[in-house]
Every structure is written in structure tokens, then in C-alpha cells.
Design an enzyme around this catalytic site. Structure first.
Site, PDB file in Angstrom:
ATOM      1  N   TYR A  76       0.836  -1.204   0.000  1.00  0.00           N
ATOM      2  CA  TYR A  76       0.000   0.000   0.000  1.00  0.00           C
ATOM      3  C   TYR A  76       0.869   1.251   0.000  1.00  0.00           C
ATOM      4  CZ  TYR A  76      -3.801   3.189   0.960  1.00  0.00           C
ATOM      5  OH  TYR A  76      -4.708   4.202   0.856  1.00  0.00           O
ATOM      6  N   PHE A 128      -7.885  20.520 -25.020  1.00  0.00           N
ATOM      7  CA  PHE A 128      -8.192  19.101 -25.069  1.00  0.00           C
ATOM      8  C   PHE A 128      -9.443  18.907 -24.210  1.00  0.00           C
ATOM      9  CE2 PHE A 128      -8.201  14.677 -23.855  1.00  0.00           C
ATOM     10  CZ  PHE A 128      -8.290  14.130 -25.124  1.00  0.00           C
ATOM     11  N   THR A 129     -10.266  17.942 -24.603  1.00  0.00           N
ATOM     12  CA  THR A 129     -11.601  17.781 -23.999  1.00  0.00           C
ATOM     13  C   THR A 129     -11.564  17.710 -22.459  1.00  0.00           C
ATOM     14  OG1 THR A 129     -11.366  15.410 -24.401  1.00  0.00           O
ATOM     15  CG2 THR A 129     -12.583  16.672 -26.036  1.00  0.00           C
ATOM     16  N   ASP A 219       1.333  19.563 -21.038  1.00  0.00           N
ATOM     17  CA  ASP A 219       0.641  18.283 -21.233  1.00  0.00           C
ATOM     18  C   ASP A 219       1.604  17.417 -22.043  1.00  0.00           C
ATOM     19  OD1 ASP A 219      -0.783  16.098 -22.105  1.00  0.00           O
ATOM     20  OD2 ASP A 219      -2.670  17.189 -22.298  1.00  0.00           O
ATOM     21  N   LYS A 262      -0.323   6.851 -23.607  1.00  0.00           N
ATOM     22  CA  LYS A 262       0.092   7.137 -24.982  1.00  0.00           C
ATOM     23  C   LYS A 262       1.598   6.875 -25.137  1.00  0.00           C
ATOM     24  CE  LYS A 262      -3.946   9.533 -24.646  1.00  0.00           C
ATOM     25  NZ  LYS A 262      -4.766   9.591 -23.421  1.00  0.00           N
ATOM     26  N   ARG A 386     -13.717  13.989 -34.029  1.00  0.00           N
ATOM     27  CA  ARG A 386     -13.083  15.088 -33.306  1.00  0.00           C
ATOM     28  C   ARG A 386     -13.550  16.370 -33.987  1.00  0.00           C
ATOM     29  NH1 ARG A 386     -10.620  13.269 -28.379  1.00  0.00           N
ATOM     30  NH2 ARG A 386     -12.840  13.442 -28.160  1.00  0.00           N
ATOM     31  N   PHE A 453     -19.428  13.557 -26.302  1.00  0.00           N
ATOM     32  CA  PHE A 453     -19.030  12.655 -27.386  1.00  0.00           C
ATOM     33  C   PHE A 453     -18.911  11.203 -26.936  1.00  0.00           C
ATOM     34  CE2 PHE A 453     -14.687  12.412 -25.815  1.00  0.00           C
ATOM     35  CZ  PHE A 453     -14.560  13.593 -25.106  1.00  0.00           C
TER      36      PHE A 453
END
Ligand code: F0G
Length: 462
Positions: A76, A128-129, A219, A262, A386, A453
Site C-alpha cells: 500500500y 483538449f476535452t 501536457d 500514450k 473530433r 461525445f
């Protein structure tokens, strides 16, 4: 003669395990897309042949990453794998402090909560969303300061991720530096088509922000892909390694949010990294509320190990060249068929220009959503909208935002598909392109209030 002989290129890996795919008939696909409300997010993955919905969490891990999964320390507190990940983030990105999170949006959530006050403004190189939503939920307003070329699918600008410095200066003068908690800089800007920012531009952004005492948060989701384009295109950078360029980009910023799903080649994971000690303290206090203890933040120990190894793999030149090379292969093939795509071809996918593909459709009948559904019907290929659906409604007017970019993203998972899959993909897009005149739009019959979306449902018009 031998000098002109074509020398083929192949992926720098071989396949050790396979996942069989189900083939479907047109009839089965008609039923599946109807049941999914013409939204490719709502299809069952089993009903998909080639899945280009996203490059997020869809990578094939390497044998080393899988071996790392067996070395998970599932304690933990104080897991060994946390320290491996912390060392990797320090070595590759250079940020001082690490706060692990289960994925990128969780890092955005924590960052927005600690930095944004109601009434604040967050300038950034395109939205970005999830990032914008967390900024808004914290009471902030996102302001787009990307160069205008980024909104033009046909502009060949080599760095469409660059910031319009005059526009950023204007925003700072208008609202005042004290209302700007940070400038949000994405590398390989997703919504622009995977377009890079240049080192020169980021240096200039840094100088401007320094003169006003404003932070820059990066980002870093696809920073290695951005670095590849810098090596290829930016004067003076050809001899730098990918690792050096990644480090140079990160060094110009004060911290990052990261979706490890990614660049870092894993199926789940993310983090927030910060240089400032006090901000780190605040983030560490919040991560235990929303994610888990600050040495796992919602990830299993084994997952942190896979991220640590994946981060190292992400900056290997052969890997990143092949990754971006696959995208280029598909893009050039589509250009050969005359299909309108965003240029230059981006890092993580080929973006079809749905406005040019279906010029007879108004944006409020959702051309990109329609095109994504048509591609699935043709071949079982899954793509992502998009455009107008992803952009959502303006909170002030309640109207669709009708963004200039109305795109369908064919996103290439890393190390997953072969060149033959990309051939099948290109041929399917070409087939739909040949029959584009008969395509009618969609009407939205169910609309969730946030990030619509993902779950919106549609019915065909006409
Ligand atoms: N930032 C960027 C640039 C992204 O592309 C994503 C995710 C996130 C943040 C959020 O990270 O999904 O781990 O919570 N992009 C995915 C996509 C969903 O398909 O483009 P997450």
C-alpha cells in the site's frame, strides 16, 4: 540499377503473441452501429475489425514491460515500483516531484483544483476535452492561443502546435497575470491533428511567461512524438537525440500532466509532475482524496513498473521513427486516393477533414460523426469523431461550438497493427470517399451534459 532499387522499411519489433480478430458481415455491422446510436464509442470492441478509435491505452507492451509487471511490489505504501517510476520521470523529463494518478485526466483534476480559482483564465495551445473540462469545473476559462494555422487543415506549417505570442501577450494584458495561474502547453497537439510545437516557440513562451511570473504546465502526453518532429524539422536540432529534445522541452516548463497511456506504452496510468515544493505538497495532499496514497495514486505497483520501462522505450529513436512512420504511411496512402486529410501528417493518427470530405453536410448534422459511422459500416474500421460533437456547447450561449476543425481521427495504436492493416484501412476510407455524395447526416437524440461525445446517441437523417 541497384542504386534505384526500393529498400523497404519494417517495424523494429516482431510479434510474440497474437489476439485473433472477429470478422463481421455488413448486416452485422448495420445492427451493431444502430445499437450503438451511431457513436463509435458505444460499439463493442468485439464487433470491431481494425480499432483506430484511439492510441490511448491500446499499445502493445514490450516483453520487458511484461517482465516488469511480474516485479510489482503491491505494498500500500512505499512500493519499490513508485521509486522506479520517480527515477524514470526525473531522468527522462527532469521534473523534481512525482504524483502518480490512474490516468491523465486525474492529474488534470488535481492540478486544476490546486491552481485555478473561480474567474481565472488558462491560455493554451488548443483545448483538449478533459483538460478544458477540469479547468472549467475549477471555475476557470480556457483561452485558445495556438497559431491560426492550426485551425486550417490545409496549412502546411511545420509547427502548427506553436503559440501565437502576440495573442498570448494580449490575453495577459487583458486579464492581468494574477488571473492566469498557468499557461497550458501541449506537445504534439492532439485536437490540431497531432501537430508539434517548436523548441524556439516554447522558449519564447517561456520568456514571455517569465516576464510576468506565470507558470507553464506541460501536457506531456505525446512529448516524444513531438520531439521526433523537432529532430526532423527544426533548424539546429537534427543532431540532438530524442531524449535530449524531450528533456529540453520539459526544462522549459514547470511541471506536467501525463497520460501514460500514450507515449509511455502502457494500458493504464498517468501522473502529475511538479518542480515547485509547495505545489507538490498541495498535490500530494489531494491525491490521497481522489486517487490513492501518494506512492501509488490509483495504479498497481506492476502498472507503475510498466510505465517506468515504457518511458525509457518511448525515447528510443528506432521506436519513435517507426511509430510516426506508420502514421505517415497511412496518411500518404490516403493522399494517394485523393482523400482530404490534415497536413502535415501528424504524430499519432491521420485526421480526415470531414468538412472537405462531406461538403454537402452542415456542421450541425455532424459530418465527422457521420463519417466515422460510415467507415465502420464499410469495413468494421473504428475511428473517432473530433469535431462539433467533441467540442460541445458554449457554456454562455448553449449553442454547438461548431469548431473550424471537423475531423475524423484514424488513431494508430503503438506496435499493434501491421502495414497490411493500414492498407485495408486506407482502402476502406477510399471506398467511402467514392460514395460520399450519397451520405446523409445524423441528428443527436441523446446528449449527456459533459464530454458528450463519449455517450451521445444519434439517428440517421433522411
Ligand atoms: N491530454 C491529452 C493530450 C490527451 O490526448 C488525453 C487523452 C488526455 C490528456 C487525458 O488522458 O485519457 O489518460 O485521462 N486522450 C485520449 C485520446 C482519450 O483518445 O485522445 P487520459
Amino acid at each position: 540499377m541497384s542504386n534505384s532499387r526500393r529498400r523497404s522499411w519494417a517495424e523494429p519489433y516482431k510479434i510474440k503473441m497474437v489476439e485473433p480478430l472477429k470478422m463481421t458481415t455488413r448486416e452485422e455491422r448495420e445492427r451493431a452501429i444502430r445499437e450503438a446510436g451511431y457513436n463509435t464509442f458505444l460499439l463493442k470492441s468485439e464487433d470491431v475489425y481494425i480499432d483506430l478509435l484511439t492510441d490511448s491505452g491500446t499499445s502493445a507492451m514490450s516483453d520487458r514491460q511484461w517482465a516488469g509487471m511480474m516485479l510489482g511490489d503491491e505494498a500500500y505504501a512505499g512500493s519499490r515500483n513508485f521509486y522506479h517510476l520517480e527515477a524514470a520521470v526525473r531522468e527522462i523529463y527532469g521534473y523534481k516531484h512525482l504524483v502518480p494518478t490512474h490516468q491523465g485526466r486525474a492529474a488534470e483534476h488535481i492540478l486544476s483544483k490546486i491552481l485555478i480559482k473561480p474567474g481565472d483564465v488558462v491560455p493554451g495551445n488548443m483545448y483538449f476535452t478533459t483538460t478544458r473540462l477540469h479547468q472549467e469545473l475549477a471555475g476557470g476559462t480556457f483561452v485558445d492561443v495556438i497559431i491560426d494555422e492550426a485551425h486550417d487543415p490545409a496549412s502546411e506549417h511545420p509547427f502548427k502546435g506553436d503559440v501565437d505570442l502576440a495573442r498570448l501577450r494580449e490575453v495577459i494584458d487583458e486579464v492581468g497575470a494574477d488571473k492566469i495561474p498557468y499557461v497550458c502547453i501541449a506537445t504534439a497537439v492532439n485536437m490540431a491533428g497531432g501537430q508539434p510545437i517548436s523548441l524556439a516557440n516554447l522558449r519564447a513562451v517561456r520568456a514571455l511567461c517569465d516576464s510576468h511570473g506565470i507558470r507553464i504546465i506541460h501536457d506531456a502526453t505525446r512529448v516524444a512524438e513531438n520531439a521526433y518532429f523537432i529532430k526532423e524539422r527544426e533548424p539546429g536540432c537534427a543532431d540532438m537525440s530524442i531524449a535530449e529534445i524531450v528533456r529540453a522541452l520539459c526544462d522549459l516548463t514547470d511541471g506536467c500532466t501525463m497520460s501514460a497511456k500514450k507515449d509511455a506504452l502502457v494500458n493504464i496510468g498517468g501522473f502529475l509532475a511538479l518542480n515547485d515544493d509547495d505545489l507538490f505538497d498541495a498535490a500530494r495532499n489531494l491525491v490521497v482524496v481522489y486517487e490513492g496514497l501518494h506512492t501509488y495514486g490509483g495504479m498497481a505497483g506492476r502498472d507503475m513498473e510498466a510505465v517506468a520501462i515504457g518511458l525509457h522505450e518511448s525515447v528510443h529513436y528506432d521506436h519513435i521513427k517507426a511509430r510516426v512512420g506508420q502514421v505517415k504511411y497511412l496518411g500518404e496512402k490516403l493522399q494517394g486516393y485523393g482523400v482530404p486529410i490534415v497536413v502535415p501528417i501528424g504524430s499519432h493518427g491521420v485526421f480526415l477533414d470531414a468538412k472537405a470530405f462531406l461538403p454537402h453536410l452542415d456542421q450541425d448534422v455532424y459530418p465527422a460523426q457521420t463519417l466515422a459511422a460510415e467507415l465502420y459500416l464499410d469495413s468494421g474500421l473504428r475511428a473517432m469523431e473530433r469535431g462539433n460533437v467533441s467540442a460541445g456547447r458554449d457554456p454562455e450561449t448553449g449553442l454547438n461550438r461548431r469548431p473550424r476543425l471537423e475531423l475524423v481521427r484514424l488513431t494508430i495504436p503503438r506496435r499493434v497493427y501491421t502495414q497490411a492493416h493500414l492498407d485495408v484501412t486506407a482502402e476502406s476510407v477510399a471506398e467511402v470517399f467514392d460514395h460520399r455524395d450519397g451520405i446523409k447526416g445524423l441528428s443527436m437524440v441523446y446528449e449527456p451534459p459533459q464530454l458528450r461525445f463519449f455517450q451521445a446517441r444519434f439517428e440517421p437523417l433522411g
